[in-house]
Write an enzyme that holds these catalytic residues in place. Structure first.
Site, PDB file in Angstrom:
ATOM      1  N   LYS A  79      36.178  13.733 -15.936  1.00 37.58           N
ATOM      2  CA  LYS A  79      36.760  13.956 -14.886  1.00 37.58           C
ATOM      3  C   LYS A  79      37.855  12.960 -14.516  1.00 37.58           C
ATOM      4  O   LYS A  79      37.283  11.183 -14.923  1.00 37.58           O
ATOM      5  CB  LYS A  79      36.183  14.503 -13.445  1.00 37.58           C
ATOM      6  CG  LYS A  79      36.799  14.251 -12.152  1.00 37.58           C
ATOM      7  CD  LYS A  79      36.191  14.964 -10.669  1.00 37.58           C
ATOM      8  CE  LYS A  79      36.854  14.400  -9.282  1.00 37.58           C
ATOM      9  NZ  LYS A  79      36.347  15.040  -8.463  1.00 37.58           N
ATOM     10  N   SER A 154      38.344  18.717  -5.135  1.00 39.07           N
ATOM     11  CA  SER A 154      38.619  18.122  -6.445  1.00 39.07           C
ATOM     12  C   SER A 154      38.025  18.050  -7.326  1.00 39.07           C
ATOM     13  O   SER A 154      39.533  18.221  -8.576  1.00 39.07           O
ATOM     14  CB  SER A 154      39.036  16.747  -5.447  1.00 39.07           C
ATOM     15  OG  SER A 154      37.057  15.850  -5.752  1.00 39.07           O
ATOM     16  N   SER A 178      33.222  18.423  -3.673  1.00 39.70           N
ATOM     17  CA  SER A 178      34.222  18.990  -4.819  1.00 39.70           C
ATOM     18  C   SER A 178      33.556  19.099  -6.582  1.00 39.70           C
ATOM     19  O   SER A 178      34.328  19.182  -7.392  1.00 39.70           O
ATOM     20  CB  SER A 178      34.734  17.614  -5.230  1.00 39.70           C
ATOM     21  OG  SER A 178      36.074  17.477  -4.798  1.00 39.70           O
TER      22      SER A 178
HETATM   23  N1  GLN Z   1      37.642  18.640   0.106  1.00 39.32           N
HETATM   24  C1  GLN Z   1      36.804  17.694   0.389  1.00 39.32           C
HETATM   25  C2  GLN Z   1      37.804  17.188   0.532  1.00 39.32           C
HETATM   26  O1  GLN Z   1      38.775  17.144   0.571  1.00 39.32           O
HETATM   27  C3  GLN Z   1      36.012  17.316  -0.405  1.00 39.32           C
HETATM   28  C4  GLN Z   1      36.261  16.420  -1.771  1.00 39.32           C
HETATM   29  C5  GLN Z   1      35.092  15.843  -2.527  1.00 39.32           C
HETATM   30  O2  GLN Z   1      33.958  16.276  -2.312  1.00 39.32           O
HETATM   31  N2  GLN Z   1      35.573  14.585  -3.224  1.00 39.32           N
HETATM   32  O3  GLN Z   1      37.268  15.929   0.769  1.00 39.32           O
END
Ligand code: GLN
Length: 479
Positions: A79, A154, A178
């Site tokens: 990532k 994400s 995420s």
């Molecule tokens: N969807 C969540 C957010 O937008 C989690 C994102 C994540 O785990 N990095 O913050």
């Protein structure tokens, strides 16, 4: 060779039996990327030469009888918020677009020490803020199972990459779901480790008290293999836990061989089954409960009474920490700079041009909840409720070994379907409490939604440092 859904442990076996070399394997994945990534968009960038050189070096070690581990020569994609020396690390943000990392994240060092080949920069929501990959500043990633749908986020690039057979596994990061949510959307396995199990050194900070690096891969054994390589105490991250790393690979193998959940109590938190789940998800959860029972597991009802506050608490704490963490991206020290009239103007112009809308929204929210006059009402209160949420989990784990829950209320949605940010935030309901509590969880494919044909996942959560037990159960369930 057939790389479709190939597990690391099977590929390792094939390398050992000289069925192919690491170079041939890497070329096969690159070929698959060339064939299909133009329609998926999982990668922002790939340094092919580097990857193939690492593969050749691995083949040379193997020929000389000097492999670093059984997994020497296996590629793992990364990532874009995890630092790999000499490679770009942009967090899918224009602000960090020119940045190349001068060092390896500790998790990357752990992989390299075993001969794994970390490669590529995988697309993500900018600074890991989002649930669909639609917040990347550079491109959109499609779900390989239905390209009209999002891969989740994400770590959407990571999940799509594994689902499309661009790599046998990938690293992602999980701050509020995420890793687990995109894994669920793309039908792969994803683990959020216990907070402190994996070093955050070299992971670009979003919300430091919640962030963890973890694997996305094809089965629970592979999750164990990667966790074994990346877990452990690290002098560069004072929040890492000193506890010895269990043999996660062995625990998963054992579950996969036995296929038994006998002696394990699975708690069903009633708040996670109350309402709000789509019919297709509810059906797969019913089937999963039946499967746990048929494998000898016991089902007990438990309660996590503060679940209803989790989304609100998360979006206060995560944004507060993000506003502090992202203050360093000022256009002066590194990243894209817009020259302007003096220092303050340079900050404004650089950050104004560099950050996307969602990141700005989070910085504004976070600055607001930390500002004097609101700190007590929002931030401090959220911290207190966070403690209650953690205690909910600790109480539940006195009544059961593991928790079984859904990962998401619905299957992968279509692009632009959740254009209201609040709708997007609310879809994190089943994943974020676990980041607030610090415990660990795994998302495993559990069935198919008949209405859409898309995968549905089940989540197994375990107490702090319960990764071995969790992987053992996940492997048994998946067999
Ligand atoms: N969807 C969540 C957010 O937008 C989690 C994102 C994540 O785990 N990095 O913050």
């Amino acid at each position: 060779m057939d790389i479709r859904k190939a597990a690391l442990h099977n590929l390792a076996e094939a390398l050992k039996n000289k069925e192919f070399s690491s170079e041939e394997l890497c070329r096969e994945y690159l070929k698959q990327i060339d064939t299909r990534d133009h329609e998926i968009g999982a990668f922002l960038e790939i340094d092919r030469e580097n990857m193939l050189n690492a593969a050749k070096a691995s083949d040379a070690r193997r020929a000389a009888g000097n492999i670093l581990s059984d997994y020497d020569g296996l590629p793992i994609a990364v990532k874009d918020n995890i630092a790999v020396k000499g490679e770009r690390c942009s967090c899918a943000s224009k602000l960090l677009e020119p940045v190349k990392s001068p060092y390896d994240a500790t998790a990357i060092t752990g992989l390299k020490n075993q001969g794994f080949i970390p490669f590529g920069r995988l697309n993500m929501d900018e600074f890991a803020m989002g649930s669909s990959c639609e917040n990347s500043a550079f491109k959109r990633t499609a779900n390989p199972l239905d390209t009209t749908r999002v891969p989740g986020g994400s770590s959407g690039g990571s999940a799509a990459c594994v689902a499309a057979d661009f790599a046998p596994a990938a690293l992602g990061s999980d701050t509020g779901g995420s890793i687990r949510q995109p894994a669920a959307f793309c039908g792969v396995v994803g683990v959020k480790p216990t907070y402190g199990r994996v070093s955050r050194y070299g992971l670009v900070a979003f919300a430091s008290s919640l962030d963890q690096i973890g694997p996305l891969c094809n089965d629970a054994i592979d999750a164990g293999i990667i966790l074994d390589a990346i877990s452990g105490v690290d002098a560069h991250d004072s929040t890492t836990l000193p506890n010895a790393v269990d043999n996660y690979t062995a625990a998963a193998w054992e579950g996969s061989k036995s296929g038994s959940l006998a002696g394990l109590k699975f708690g069903l938190p009633k708040e996670y089954f109350a309402s709000g789940m789509d019919a297709g998800v509810a059906k797969v959860m019913d089937e999963s409960i039946a499967k746990v029972k048929s494998l000898g597991g016991e089902i007990v009802d438990v309660s996590l009474p503060h679940t209803k506050y989790a989304v609100a608490v998360y979006y206060i704490i995560a944004t507060a920490e993000a506003s502090a963490n992202l203050a360093r991206f000022d256009g002066i020290r590194y990243g894209a700079r817009k020259d302007a009239n003096g220092l303050v103007d340079t900050y404004y112009k650089s950050r104004g041009a560099g950050f996307g809308d969602e990141v700005k929204r989070r910085i504004l929210l976070g600055t607001y909840v930390l500002s004097s006059g609101y700190y007590d009402a929002y931030y401090l209160r959220a911290q207190r409720v966070r403690t209650l949420i953690r205690k909910d989990f600790e109480n539940a784990f006195t009544k059961c070994d593991l928790l079984l829950t859904p990962v998401t209320p619905g299957v992968a949605f279509k692009f632009n379907e959740k254009s209201d940010p609040l709708q997007m935030y609310l879809s994190d309901i089943y994943t974020i409490a676990l980041n607030l509590s610090g415990h660990c969880g795994i998302s495993i494919p559990a069935g198919i939604d008949s209405a859409t044909g898309m995968p549905v996942a089940a989540q197994i959560m375990a107490p702090a440092l319960g990764e071995a037990k969790m992987l053992n159960a996940a492997a048994a369930f998946m067999r």
